[in-house]
Scaffold this motif. Sequence first.
Motif, PDB file in Angstrom:
ATOM      1  N   VAL A 103       5.866  -8.434   1.212  1.00 35.09           N
ATOM      2  CA  VAL A 103       6.834  -7.482   0.941  1.00 35.09           C
ATOM      3  C   VAL A 103       6.444  -6.293   0.037  1.00 35.09           C
ATOM      4  O   VAL A 103       5.175  -6.172  -0.263  1.00 35.09           O
ATOM      5  N   ASP A 104       7.062  -5.134   0.212  1.00 35.47           N
ATOM      6  CA  ASP A 104       6.610  -3.964  -0.583  1.00 35.47           C
ATOM      7  C   ASP A 104       6.942  -3.819  -1.890  1.00 35.47           C
ATOM      8  O   ASP A 104       7.653  -4.919  -2.410  1.00 35.47           O
ATOM      9  N   GLU A 105       6.954  -2.856  -2.697  1.00 38.37           N
ATOM     10  CA  GLU A 105       7.098  -2.901  -4.052  1.00 38.37           C
ATOM     11  C   GLU A 105       8.726  -2.725  -4.162  1.00 38.37           C
ATOM     12  O   GLU A 105       9.170  -3.082  -5.468  1.00 38.37           O
ATOM     13  N   ASN A 106       9.630  -2.607  -3.138  1.00 37.57           N
ATOM     14  CA  ASN A 106      11.055  -2.432  -3.446  1.00 37.57           C
ATOM     15  C   ASN A 106      11.492  -3.739  -2.806  1.00 37.57           C
ATOM     16  O   ASN A 106      12.646  -4.206  -2.933  1.00 37.57           O
ATOM     17  N   GLY A 107      10.722  -4.632  -2.499  1.00 37.74           N
ATOM     18  CA  GLY A 107      11.087  -6.195  -2.032  1.00 37.74           C
ATOM     19  C   GLY A 107      11.356  -5.895  -0.597  1.00 37.74           C
ATOM     20  O   GLY A 107      11.908  -7.018   0.140  1.00 37.74           O
ATOM     21  N   GLY A 108      11.043  -4.867   0.180  1.00 36.54           N
ATOM     22  CA  GLY A 108      11.295  -4.672   1.572  1.00 36.54           C
ATOM     23  C   GLY A 108      10.188  -5.470   2.199  1.00 36.54           C
ATOM     24  O   GLY A 108       9.270  -5.603   1.920  1.00 36.54           O
ATOM     25  N   ILE A 109      10.700  -6.119   3.573  1.00 35.71           N
ATOM     26  CA  ILE A 109       9.871  -6.956   4.376  1.00 35.71           C
ATOM     27  C   ILE A 109       8.961  -6.098   5.153  1.00 35.71           C
ATOM     28  O   ILE A 109       9.279  -5.359   5.977  1.00 35.71           O
ATOM     29  N   ILE A 110       7.727  -6.142   5.000  1.00 38.74           N
ATOM     30  CA  ILE A 110       6.370  -5.640   5.697  1.00 38.74           C
ATOM     31  C   ILE A 110       6.101  -6.143   7.031  1.00 38.74           C
ATOM     32  O   ILE A 110       5.976  -5.834   8.023  1.00 38.74           O
ATOM     33  N   ASN A 111       5.976  -7.491   6.812  1.00 38.72           N
ATOM     34  CA  ASN A 111       5.856  -8.568   7.964  1.00 38.72           C
ATOM     35  C   ASN A 111       5.979  -9.939   7.561  1.00 38.72           C
ATOM     36  O   ASN A 111       6.334 -10.316   6.519  1.00 38.72           O
ATOM     37  N   ASP A 112       6.124 -10.690   8.549  1.00 37.44           N
ATOM     38  CA  ASP A 112       6.495 -12.223   8.203  1.00 37.44           C
ATOM     39  C   ASP A 112       5.234 -13.203   8.874  1.00 37.44           C
ATOM     40  O   ASP A 112       5.608 -13.916   9.804  1.00 37.44           O
ATOM     41  N   PHE A 278       2.577 -10.562  -7.858  1.00 37.74           N
ATOM     42  CA  PHE A 278       2.663 -10.186  -6.708  1.00 37.74           C
ATOM     43  C   PHE A 278       3.524  -8.866  -6.203  1.00 37.74           C
ATOM     44  O   PHE A 278       4.280  -8.496  -7.127  1.00 37.74           O
ATOM     45  N   ILE A 279       3.219  -8.087  -5.304  1.00 37.52           N
ATOM     46  CA  ILE A 279       4.047  -6.784  -5.311  1.00 37.52           C
ATOM     47  C   ILE A 279       5.337  -6.987  -4.920  1.00 37.52           C
ATOM     48  O   ILE A 279       5.517  -8.103  -3.996  1.00 37.52           O
ATOM     49  N   GLY A 280       6.165  -6.311  -5.577  1.00 39.02           N
ATOM     50  CA  GLY A 280       7.762  -6.744  -5.272  1.00 39.02           C
ATOM     51  C   GLY A 280       8.288  -7.330  -6.109  1.00 39.02           C
ATOM     52  O   GLY A 280       9.604  -7.814  -6.145  1.00 39.02           O
ATOM     53  N   LYS A 281       7.538  -8.210  -7.086  1.00 35.95           N
ATOM     54  CA  LYS A 281       8.144  -9.156  -7.951  1.00 35.95           C
ATOM     55  C   LYS A 281       9.239  -8.815  -8.910  1.00 35.95           C
ATOM     56  O   LYS A 281      10.421  -9.413  -8.759  1.00 35.95           O
ATOM     57  N   GLU A 282       9.050  -7.657  -9.290  1.00 34.52           N
ATOM     58  CA  GLU A 282      10.288  -7.231 -10.229  1.00 34.52           C
ATOM     59  C   GLU A 282      11.612  -6.757  -9.382  1.00 34.52           C
ATOM     60  O   GLU A 282      12.591  -7.007  -9.855  1.00 34.52           O
ATOM     61  N   ALA A 283      11.239  -6.155  -8.165  1.00 35.63           N
ATOM     62  CA  ALA A 283      12.094  -5.752  -7.369  1.00 35.63           C
ATOM     63  C   ALA A 283      13.070  -7.057  -6.915  1.00 35.63           C
ATOM     64  O   ALA A 283      14.099  -6.878  -6.770  1.00 35.63           O
ATOM     65  N   LEU A 284      12.437  -7.866  -6.469  1.00 34.89           N
ATOM     66  CA  LEU A 284      12.916  -8.945  -6.125  1.00 34.89           C
ATOM     67  C   LEU A 284      13.676  -9.841  -7.243  1.00 34.89           C
ATOM     68  O   LEU A 284      14.791 -10.459  -7.037  1.00 34.89           O
ATOM     69  N   LYS A 285      13.078  -9.762  -8.414  1.00 36.09           N
ATOM     70  CA  LYS A 285      14.014 -10.168  -9.458  1.00 36.09           C
ATOM     71  C   LYS A 285      15.522  -9.663  -9.737  1.00 36.09           C
ATOM     72  O   LYS A 285      16.351 -10.165  -9.762  1.00 36.09           O
ATOM     73  N   ALA A 286      15.210  -8.542  -9.372  1.00 37.90           N
ATOM     74  CA  ALA A 286      16.386  -7.542  -9.745  1.00 37.90           C
ATOM     75  C   ALA A 286      17.466  -7.770  -8.616  1.00 37.90           C
ATOM     76  O   ALA A 286      18.709  -8.154  -8.938  1.00 37.90           O
ATOM     77  N   ILE A 287      17.061  -8.012  -7.297  1.00 35.49           N
ATOM     78  CA  ILE A 287      17.548  -8.245  -6.138  1.00 35.49           C
ATOM     79  C   ILE A 287      18.335  -9.504  -6.311  1.00 35.49           C
ATOM     80  O   ILE A 287      19.655  -9.881  -6.174  1.00 35.49           O
ATOM     81  N   LYS A 288      17.618 -10.592  -6.562  1.00 28.60           N
ATOM     82  CA  LYS A 288      18.145 -11.881  -7.002  1.00 28.60           C
ATOM     83  C   LYS A 288      19.280 -12.051  -7.834  1.00 28.60           C
ATOM     84  O   LYS A 288      20.218 -12.772  -7.729  1.00 28.60           O
TER      85      LYS A 288
END
Length: 373
Positions: A103-112, A278-288
Amino acid sequence: MLATQTLPAIGIVQRTRKSPFFDATIQSGAQGFTVYNHMLMPIYYESPEADYWHLMNNVSMWDVAAERQVEITGPDAFKLVQLLTPRNLSKCKIGQCKYVPLVDENGGIINDPVLLRLAENHFWLSLADSDGLLWAKGVALGYGLDVTISEPDVSPLAIQGPKAEDVVADMFGEWIRDIRFFYFKEATLDGIPLIIARSGWSKQGGFELYLRDGKYGAELWNKVAEAGKPYGIAPGTPSGIERVESGLLSYGNDMTLENNPYEVGLGRYCDLDQPVDFIGKEALKAIKAKGVSQKLVGVEIAGERISGNSSYWPIQKDGVEIGKVTSSAYSLRYEKNLAIAMVAIEHTDLGSTFDIITPDGVRNGTVSDTPKL
Ligand code: THG
């Protein structure tokens, strides 16, 4: 097959890279190709339906060389890989594979991709269709990490289906039966360097042979075809039908950079409490914490047999757009139309109904537990 998937010819030039199995797949009767990671990948042989039954009943061999590898080595290799994914890798063993959303810094998925750990500080990311190599290089540069990142000469060939294990055992020996799901071993076959992993983009079981020298492409293809003969092997491809039935997601279709892992059912691979950053940790916390506003669900589409979407089909409720069908297929196993759809969260309960705007008219859709996401 929809006309839009077959009619336009693809100009084949240097940019449309050819897999080491390309000539062999043409000789085996590949009738259509898509472009994946800038490489041609076969999409069907006999017909999508006939190919499906070979996979379900016997065994099928696929050129999935377009799942290109990003090789990461060097003293900071583990550090980089852990920066790239929210998945907790602290227990990832040498010889193990892990499905790792990036994921990127916003929690957007780059690849899986599927991650393979070849040594303490030696990894492959087996990419879905997006430019993961450039992302990894950019991150390494930005963080000043001591790593080497490249695309190695490595090309997966998948052997999938109920008889896949017998084929691979006949080729390599009985020991391969002990390889557990998402583990791998290094091996050679008459001098051909390989990695044998129990993995693959179907739920029918099987293996992926990662060819480590492209010059053996035709030779490996022919050896697998020969070994598979007694088991009724047929050339095939990742099946658009089977994977919708099985709820396997396709990057670029079911998710893009616009989506976060919680929307697409990949939240279970995100460990936000692990001590490492990891990249996107804070963003994913907020999303969750906030909860998602839309989510991928399984959908059953009413009415006569559909032939699968090659663009997003809008979903409406009372005339208001509430989502889109991202993938669909007529299920030969369940004998009904199935889909994967991104839908506003208020309409994602099992049994919720809505209108699906297909090119041939409006159909009723119902949120269903098949496919299970
Ligand atoms: N094989 C290889 N590379 C790939 C794919 C593959 N790259 C692109 C694409 N497929 C990545 N997508 C997936 C999606 C799901 C799985 C594998 C690749 C998968 N998941 C396991 C499951 O759903 O049971 C879970 C694995 C885990 O627990 O880590 O198999 O197919 N080489």
